[in-house]
Scaffold this motif. Structure first.
Motif, mmCIF file in Angstrom:
data_model
loop_
_atom_site.group_PDB
_atom_site.id
_atom_site.type_symbol
_atom_site.label_atom_id
_atom_site.label_comp_id
_atom_site.label_asym_id
_atom_site.label_seq_id
_atom_site.Cartn_x
_atom_site.Cartn_y
_atom_site.Cartn_z
ATOM 1 N N PHE A 50 3.855 37.824 23.895
ATOM 2 C CA PHE A 50 3.691 39.278 23.855
ATOM 3 C C PHE A 50 3.960 39.802 22.442
ATOM 4 C CE2 PHE A 50 5.282 43.601 24.049
ATOM 5 C CZ PHE A 50 4.375 44.239 24.889
ATOM 6 N N VAL A 51 5.016 39.286 21.813
ATOM 7 C CA VAL A 51 5.337 39.700 20.451
ATOM 8 C C VAL A 51 4.199 39.336 19.507
ATOM 9 C CG1 VAL A 51 6.855 39.244 18.486
ATOM 10 C CG2 VAL A 51 7.838 39.655 20.745
ATOM 11 N N TYR A 52 3.641 38.146 19.680
ATOM 12 C CA TYR A 52 2.526 37.737 18.825
ATOM 13 C C TYR A 52 1.317 38.658 19.008
ATOM 14 C CZ TYR A 52 3.989 33.465 16.471
ATOM 15 O OH TYR A 52 4.584 32.561 15.616
ATOM 16 N N VAL A 53 0.984 38.969 20.247
ATOM 17 C CA VAL A 53 -0.141 39.870 20.495
ATOM 18 C C VAL A 53 0.138 41.238 19.876
ATOM 19 C CG1 VAL A 53 -1.477 41.082 22.266
ATOM 20 C CG2 VAL A 53 -0.894 38.679 22.582
ATOM 21 N N GLY A 54 1.366 41.710 20.008
ATOM 22 C CA GLY A 54 1.741 42.984 19.415
ATOM 23 C C GLY A 54 1.620 42.976 17.900
ATOM 24 N N ILE A 55 2.005 41.872 17.279
ATOM 25 C CA ILE A 55 1.902 41.746 15.826
ATOM 26 C C ILE A 55 0.444 41.805 15.389
ATOM 27 C CG2 ILE A 55 2.187 40.129 13.904
ATOM 28 C CD1 ILE A 55 4.811 39.215 15.302
ATOM 29 N N LEU A 85 -7.083 34.634 20.374
ATOM 30 C CA LEU A 85 -6.062 35.447 21.034
ATOM 31 C C LEU A 85 -6.230 35.436 22.550
ATOM 32 C CD1 LEU A 85 -5.862 38.569 18.668
ATOM 33 C CD2 LEU A 85 -4.363 36.565 18.739
ATOM 34 N N SER A 86 -7.468 35.345 23.015
ATOM 35 C CA SER A 86 -7.707 35.322 24.464
ATOM 36 C C SER A 86 -7.219 34.029 25.101
ATOM 37 C CB SER A 86 -9.200 35.518 24.761
ATOM 38 O OG SER A 86 -9.952 34.391 24.338
ATOM 39 N N LEU A 87 -6.947 33.002 24.292
ATOM 40 C CA LEU A 87 -6.424 31.737 24.813
ATOM 41 C C LEU A 87 -4.903 31.740 24.936
ATOM 42 C CD1 LEU A 87 -8.622 29.077 22.967
ATOM 43 C CD2 LEU A 87 -8.819 29.863 25.330
ATOM 44 N N PHE A 88 -4.260 32.791 24.471
ATOM 45 C CA PHE A 88 -2.795 32.857 24.558
ATOM 46 C C PHE A 88 -2.274 32.709 25.990
ATOM 47 C CE2 PHE A 88 -1.177 35.037 20.420
ATOM 48 C CZ PHE A 88 -1.740 34.015 19.680
ATOM 49 N N ILE A 177 9.465 36.874 11.316
ATOM 50 C CA ILE A 177 9.065 37.285 9.969
ATOM 51 C C ILE A 177 8.096 38.456 10.027
ATOM 52 C CG2 ILE A 177 7.730 36.579 7.942
ATOM 53 C CD1 ILE A 177 8.925 33.792 8.240
ATOM 54 N N TRP A 178 7.130 38.368 10.950
ATOM 55 C CA TRP A 178 6.094 39.400 11.027
ATOM 56 C C TRP A 178 6.558 40.647 11.766
ATOM 57 C CZ3 TRP A 178 1.569 39.785 8.529
ATOM 58 C CH2 TRP A 178 1.097 38.626 7.880
ATOM 59 N N LEU A 179 7.702 40.572 12.456
ATOM 60 C CA LEU A 179 8.219 41.760 13.134
ATOM 61 C C LEU A 179 8.668 42.820 12.135
ATOM 62 C CD1 LEU A 179 10.290 40.548 16.225
ATOM 63 C CD2 LEU A 179 8.296 42.037 16.217
ATOM 64 N N VAL A 180 9.045 42.379 10.934
ATOM 65 C CA VAL A 180 9.455 43.329 9.898
ATOM 66 C C VAL A 180 8.200 44.007 9.356
ATOM 67 C CG1 VAL A 180 10.619 43.607 7.694
ATOM 68 C CG2 VAL A 180 11.412 41.866 9.305
ATOM 69 N N PRO A 181 8.072 45.322 9.467
ATOM 70 C CA PRO A 181 6.852 46.014 9.022
ATOM 71 C C PRO A 181 6.580 45.801 7.543
ATOM 72 C CG PRO A 181 8.273 47.468 10.318
ATOM 73 C CD PRO A 181 9.077 46.249 10.026
ATOM 74 N N ASP A 182 5.300 45.675 7.203
ATOM 75 C CA ASP A 182 4.887 45.561 5.813
ATOM 76 C C ASP A 182 4.721 46.977 5.249
ATOM 77 O OD1 ASP A 182 3.692 45.134 3.360
ATOM 78 O OD2 ASP A 182 2.526 43.412 4.064
#
Length: 214
Positions: A50-55, A85-88, A177-182
């Motif tokens: 879920f976090v990956y899809v959100g990222i 992503l659809s294979l997640f 790492i990617w949860l921190v906004p750029d």
């Protein structure tokens, strides 16, 4: 195609992906703490995906807003990303139901790596259409996250042959790492909206002059 249609279609696909994943969650077999603990691995697998899809949704949103328009190459690159992503849901369920053993965890990591590569391909297609002096190229010029993540994925794939749970830990590190906004990308998005308020609004004509964002 209007870029708003591309973003709306992508949002719909990602929403379906999340829906499929959450439908895989099952109630505990018994109404007790032990029953709850028995489904904890399934919940954690769902949470990670879920976090990956959100990222991906968040970064895709920013990237499309920095684009002027889309062409055929961008459409196919976007579909390529959506395919992985659809294979997640599949790779997440297999990893969980197998008890986090070598091959399913390897497949999950490969799925994550391919999604990352597909995102990079889409990013480059947008930059090529907009130009190297465009807002998107400037926003991702120092993309240390994008450069570091593939190496962590590869390290995770290697760890699968040693201890699959260490591989899952590596995949989790990338997500953190990617949860921190750029903030740099967000700055360009904000500036683009201030200088071109029509960007991203449904029904507004796309820029067809080929000029880059200031």
């Amino acid at each position: 195609m209007n870029k708003n249609r591309l973003e709306a279609f992508s949002d719909g696909v990602l929403a379906i992906v999340i829906t499929i994943m959450v439908l895989e969650l099952r109630a505990p077999p018994e109404p007790s703490w032990n029953g709850l603990l028995s489904v904890l691995p399934t919940f954690l697998s769902y949470l990670l995906s879920f976090v990956y899809v959100g990222i991906y949704w968040n970064n895709h949103h920013h990237m499309i807003h920095l684009a002027d328009r889309v062409n055929g190459a961008i459409l196919w690159a976007n579909l390529h990303l959506l395919f992985w992503l659809s294979l997640f849901p599949f790779s997440t369920r297999w990893m969980d139901e197998s008890g986090f053993v070598e091959v399913p965890v390897l497949a999950y990591g490969f799925n994550l790596l391919c999604a990352a590569i597909a995102y990079f391909v889409l990013q480059q297609a947008l930059i090529h259409q907009q130009g190297r002096q465009g807002a998107l190229a400037q926003a991702v010029s120092k993309d240390w996250k994008g450069k570091t993540s593939p190496f962590i994925y590869l390290a995770g794939l290697g760890l699968c042959f040693v201890e699959p749970l260490l591989a899952v830990a590596a995949y989790t590190v990338v997500a953190l790492i990617w949860l921190v906004p750029d903030r740099r990308v967000e700055h360009f998005v904000t500036r683009a909206h201030q200088e071109r308020p029509e960007l991203g609004k449904p029904g507004q004509p796309e820029n067809t002059s080929g000029s880059d964002l200031p």
